[in-house]
Design an enzyme around this catalytic site. Structure first.
Site, short mmCIF file in Angstrom:
data_model
loop_
_atom_site.label_atom_id
_atom_site.label_comp_id
_atom_site.label_asym_id
_atom_site.label_seq_id
_atom_site.Cartn_x
_atom_site.Cartn_y
_atom_site.Cartn_z
N HIS A 188 1.16 -1.27 -0.24
CA HIS A 188 0.15 0.04 0.13
C HIS A 188 1.06 1.08 0.31
O HIS A 188 0.49 2.62 -0.43
CB HIS A 188 -1.51 0.21 1.20
CG HIS A 188 -2.01 -0.68 1.01
ND1 HIS A 188 -3.06 -0.41 0.15
CD2 HIS A 188 -2.26 -2.01 1.64
CE1 HIS A 188 -3.97 -1.00 0.13
NE2 HIS A 188 -3.58 -2.40 1.75
N THR A 235 -8.35 6.96 -3.00
CA THR A 235 -9.79 6.26 -3.52
C THR A 235 -10.02 7.51 -2.90
O THR A 235 -12.07 7.82 -3.63
CB THR A 235 -10.02 5.28 -1.95
OG1 THR A 235 -10.25 4.98 -0.69
CG2 THR A 235 -9.04 3.67 -2.59
N LYS A 267 0.99 14.47 0.80
CA LYS A 267 -0.21 14.85 0.75
C LYS A 267 -0.91 16.39 0.05
O LYS A 267 -1.00 16.45 0.00
CB LYS A 267 -1.24 14.46 1.69
CG LYS A 267 -1.59 12.85 1.66
CD LYS A 267 -2.95 12.27 2.39
CE LYS A 267 -2.57 11.08 2.87
NZ LYS A 267 -3.02 9.91 1.53
N LYS A 320 -13.94 8.56 -4.89
CA LYS A 320 -15.99 8.95 -4.68
C LYS A 320 -16.18 10.84 -5.28
O LYS A 320 -17.10 10.88 -5.48
CB LYS A 320 -15.38 9.40 -3.03
CG LYS A 320 -15.44 7.11 -2.30
CD LYS A 320 -15.09 7.57 -0.80
CE LYS A 320 -14.17 6.34 -0.59
NZ LYS A 320 -13.25 5.99 0.35
N LYS A 360 -8.76 14.40 3.73
CA LYS A 360 -7.80 13.22 3.97
C LYS A 360 -6.63 13.39 4.95
O LYS A 360 -6.59 14.36 5.73
CB LYS A 360 -6.84 13.22 2.75
CG LYS A 360 -6.43 14.27 2.28
CD LYS A 360 -5.43 13.76 1.13
CE LYS A 360 -6.02 13.96 -0.36
NZ LYS A 360 -6.41 13.30 -1.10
N ARG A 361 -5.90 12.51 5.40
CA ARG A 361 -5.27 12.67 6.60
C ARG A 361 -3.91 13.40 6.38
O ARG A 361 -4.56 13.48 4.87
CB ARG A 361 -5.04 11.37 6.71
CG ARG A 361 -4.95 9.66 7.48
CD ARG A 361 -5.85 10.53 8.52
NE ARG A 361 -5.07 10.28 10.12
CZ ARG A 361 -4.79 9.48 10.57
NH1 ARG A 361 -5.03 8.19 11.01
NH2 ARG A 361 -3.71 9.23 11.44
#
Length: 843
Positions: A378, A677, A575, A681, A569-570
């Site tokens: 992952h 993911t 990110k 969405k 998101k986290r």
């Protein structure tokens, strides 16, 4: 301004398909009243909203139980190959609405609850999220369970029943504060304790090599108590099982050591054993090498493998007598999927059971183990890879350490024979890393012990083959596969966006719910004026509804006609929430320097949790809230720009914000996000993506056409080239005036007047230690955001792009992902057979 309709009202108003029969409604009402009667304690005559929620949950659960029993009987009779999905995280969210949707009960419950003078949405809000996961990895596991049941696979999710899931996030004075998530406080109506299947798990002790074989002795025992949760497929009467283990101390736990009579102390010490399932480690993409975490990993593996082998040996429903005694056929009947390296101990544990307990020959046991296990990788971030100290293993799992050493020796002998004299290759490929502290590389153990290794998006799988596991790929290229992630359309379209689902169903029918590729048919309607209007109207209703929610929950008023620009998101440096912050500051400076200029209004929403020990992530949250504080209170900005931090982002909040978003931010440095993911969405819910060519963004751009996303910034090869050349942040700072202004403002305390040095660490990181090269993509990002503004000013063209994105999102269903796992890794075929419902005789 018109108040948006509730989902319940909208369902009544726009949908005549699948309206509940009166008989169903009457039956739900009767059942609800019966449960409410038994829920109320004798001395309480007044029902609380929570009583109503539990009565409804039990009513819906009644519809599951018969199907659940029948599904398990069906599997025992047909004896299919069983799939075991092992994960330390299952981020399930709420269960009530999902169950109603999958059983086709939603309209009946809606109508019955309405007739009883209650509001279904209010009852749904009472349910606690089952937050047994951190982010993408745990939510993927939840989507996969839904798809496996919908595809009729005999599948089981196995994990830990954490007493406390991912912490609740409070924002206090702009800082994140963690609160324990006591999600079981009021009980959980969806689980069933199964004490009759309680199993022992051993720790510590020593290894005896005897003439009869190897024995692991003098161990400490902890009991694993299973709790089962039903997982319904979509309208196919299949109900699979998620089994989560809870740690219990045996009754004699520590009492032997306290023979001096300190009985009280001995009983209190039971907590030590039961701590194993107390709390979820709150790290996402970061390895924390604590002994308790290793105990959790072995606990779930040891209990699960005993369960798997019991089920393999006895094939009759409800029977525990062994029927199979030979393990030759084990890989034909059992597939074990390792969700990342967290359940990697399945490999040495299966070897231990086969060799030490079942007396299978070592080489045969190794062949069985490899054919049974498969591993999903992952992440490529080095800090996320699990590398356990050998000394910890030696103490906690001495027999497993011996097995790992033996497996590693076999593996290295093979490598040495193929690459004679290549000592460096042996060092790179060893499961044991030498150094000051000897460590076990769990990813290497997974690769050598599995027959299939997959990444979770095409670009990620290529990086896995070409860099992370390059040597292993050269040795066994046939092992490596790609399985691009997906999301379940039941939760992420039907449940969270009924208005959009309805508009789609009117045009193309309802088959897209179980075959998302059908959305391609919407391409015929891209220029259809009424469809464009309908899609835009649904989005506007979702925005109004979310704006009302924000006002109620957070006391912030936002402009519902502004662009909803969302990054949820986290919080993690890779990110790049910081890039988003720099854009917000740049927009703010532009408004301030030219207040009369026309400006596309934006509401920038950022949400996500920071791991409690991750200093920089916590600073990023403080920066976002500080920027919001200044911008939102500046009178010369007004309605043009708002920056909102969405507190306590979780599955149930995602279900509200994603359908309302106009713009989805997926802006990680190319080559760092394995898949994502959330990006999928947003796409299926009608938001346009601004993103880098990273993770599944690449395949989204391929499906919809790059011109229908806002793609910017460096590609993987550009990042690599910049690494070789040396990234110099100051160069960008000197060259780009708007960037320099933004950094100087952060640095000088413009956004933190009470503590001017507050963001010193953030600026220092960005200028001198930024692994993720925020400044290198700033210019391209700002320019791309300008294109977003341009298009947003033309609502018709914007909505046409939205429709194209929705139409091209079919690939990103977890049903497609699971079909690929089933056929290409597990060797099973999905089944379209509907199990007869409990009220009909079995065939």
């Amino acid at each position: 301004m018109a108040v948006p309709l509730s989902d319940g009202e909208r369902r009544k108003q726009i949908s005549v398909r699948g309206i509940a029969g009166l008989g169903d409604v009457a039956e739900v009402r009767k059942s609800f009243n019966r449960h409410l009667h038994f829920t109320l304690v004798k001395d309480r005559n007044v029902a609380t909203p929570r009583d109503y929620y539990f009565a409804l949950a039990h009513t819906v659960r009644d519809h599951l139980v018969g199907r659940w029993i029948r599904t398990q009987q069906h599997y025992y009779e047909r004896d299919p190959k069983r799939i075991y999905y092992l994960s330390l995280e299952f981020y399930m969210g709420r269960t009530l609405q999902n169950t109603m949707v999958n059983l086709g009960l939603q309209n009946a419950c809606d109508e019955a609850i309405y007739q009883l003078g209650l509001d279904l949405e209010e009852l749904e809000e009472i349910e606690e999220d089952a937050g047994l996961g951190n982010g993408g990895l745990g939510r993927l596991a939840a989507c996969f369970l839904d798809s496996m049941a919908t595809l009729g696979l005999a599948a089981y999710g196995y994990g830990i029943r954490y007493e406390f899931g991912i912490f609740n996030q409070k924002i206090v004075d702009g800082w994140q504060v963690e609160e324990a998530d006591d999600w079981l406080r009021y009980g959980n109506p969806w689980e069933k304790a199964r004490p009759e299947y309680m199993l022992p798990v051993h720790f510590y002790g020593r290894v005896d090599h005897t003439p009869e074989g190897v024995k692991w002795v003098d161990t400490q025992v902890v009991l694993a108590m299973p709790y089962d949760t039903p997982v319904p497929g979509y309208k196919n009467n299949t109900v699979n099982t998620m089994r989560l283990w809870s740690a219990k101390a045996p009754n004699d736990f520590n009492l032997q050591e306290f023979n001096v009579g300190d009985y009280i102390e001995a009983v209190l010490d039971r907590n030590l054993a039961e701590n194993i399932s107390r709390v979820l480690y709150p790290n996402d993409n970061f390895f924390e090498g604590k002994e308790l975490r290793l105990k959790q990993e072995y606990f779930v593996v040891a209990a699960t493998l005993q369960d798997i082998i019991r089920r393999f040996k006895s094939s009759k429903f409800g029977c525990r007598d062994p029927v199979r005694t030979c393990f030759e056929t084990f890989p034909d009947k059992v597939a074990i999927q390792l969700n990342d390296t967290h359940p990697a101990l399945s490999i040495p544990e299966l070897m231990r059971i086969l060799v030490d307990v079942e007396k299978v020959d070592w080489d045969k046991a190794w062949e069985i183990t490899k054919r049974t296990c498969a591993y999903t990788n992952h992440t490529v971030l080095p800090e996320a890879l699990e590398r356990w100290p050998v000394s910890m293993f030696e103490k906690l799992l001495p027999r497993h350490l011996e097995i790992i050493y033996a497996l590693n020796q076999m593996h290295l002998d093979r490598v040495a024979a193929l690459y004679p004299g290549d000592i460096d290759r042996l060092r790179r490929m060893s499961v044991i890393e030498e150094g000051d502290c000897k460590r076990i590389n769990m990813a290497h153990l997974c690769v050598i012990g599995s027959h299939a290794v997959n990444g979770v998006a095409r670009i990620h799988s290529d990086i896995v083959k070409n860099s992370v596991f390059k040597d292993f790929y050269e040795l066994e290229p046939e092992k490596f596969q790609n399985k691009t992630n997906g999301i379940t359309p039941r939760r992420w379209l039907l449940l969270c966006n009924p208005g959009l689902a309805d508009v789609i169903a009117e045009k193309i029918g309802e088959d897209f719910i179980t075959d998302l590729s059908q959305l391609k048919k919407l391409l015929d309607f891209i220029n259809n004026e009424s469809f464009i209007r309908d899609v835009a109207k649904v989005k506007q209703e979702n925005k109004l509804k979310f704006a009302a929610y924000l006002e109620e929950q957070y006391k912030v008023k936002i402009n519902p006609s502004s662009m909803f620009d969302v990054q949820v998101k986290r919080i993690h440096e890779y990110k790049r929430q910081l890039l988003n912050c720099l854009h917000a500051i740049t927009l703010y400076n532009r408004v301030r320097s030219n207040p009369s200029k026309s400006f596309v209004p934006r509401t920038i929403m950022i949400g996500g949790k920071a791991a409690p020990g991750y200093h920089m992530a916590k600073m990023i949250i403080k920066l976002i809230t500080s920027i919001g504080e200044v911008i939102n209170n500046d009178p010369c900005v007004g309605d043009k720009l708002k920056v909102i931090f969405l507190e306590n982002y979780r599955v149930s909040l995602a279900e509200k914000v994603i359908p309302a978003a106009d713009l989805s931010q997926q802006i990680s440095t190319a080559g760092t996000e394995a898949s994502g993911t959330g990006n999928m969405k947003f796409m299926v819910n009608g938001a346009l993506t601004i993103g880098t060519m990273d993770g599944a963004n690449v395949e989204m751009a391929e499906e919809a056409g790059e011109e229908n996303l806002f793609i910017f910034g460096m590609r993987v090869e550009d990042v690599e080239a910049l690494d070789r050349q040396g990234y110099n942040a100051r160069e960008y700072y000197e060259r780009l005036p708007e960037l320099r202004q933004a950094i100087d403002q952060i640095s000088s305390g413009f956004f933190s007047p009470r503590d001017p040095g507050c963001f010193r660490d953030v600026v220092n990181m960005l200028m001198y230690h930024d692994r993720f090269k925020v400044f290198a993509d700033y210019e391209a990002y700002i320019k791309c955001q300008g294109q977003v503004d341009q298009l947003f000013m033309d609502p018709r063209e914007w909505t046409k792009k939205v429709i194209r994105n929705i139409a091209c999102s079919g690939k990103f269903s977890s049903d497609r992902t699971i079909m690929e796992y089933a056929r290409e890794i597990w060797g099973v075929e999905p089944s379209a057979t509907k199990i007869p419902p409990p009220n009909l005789p079995r065939d």
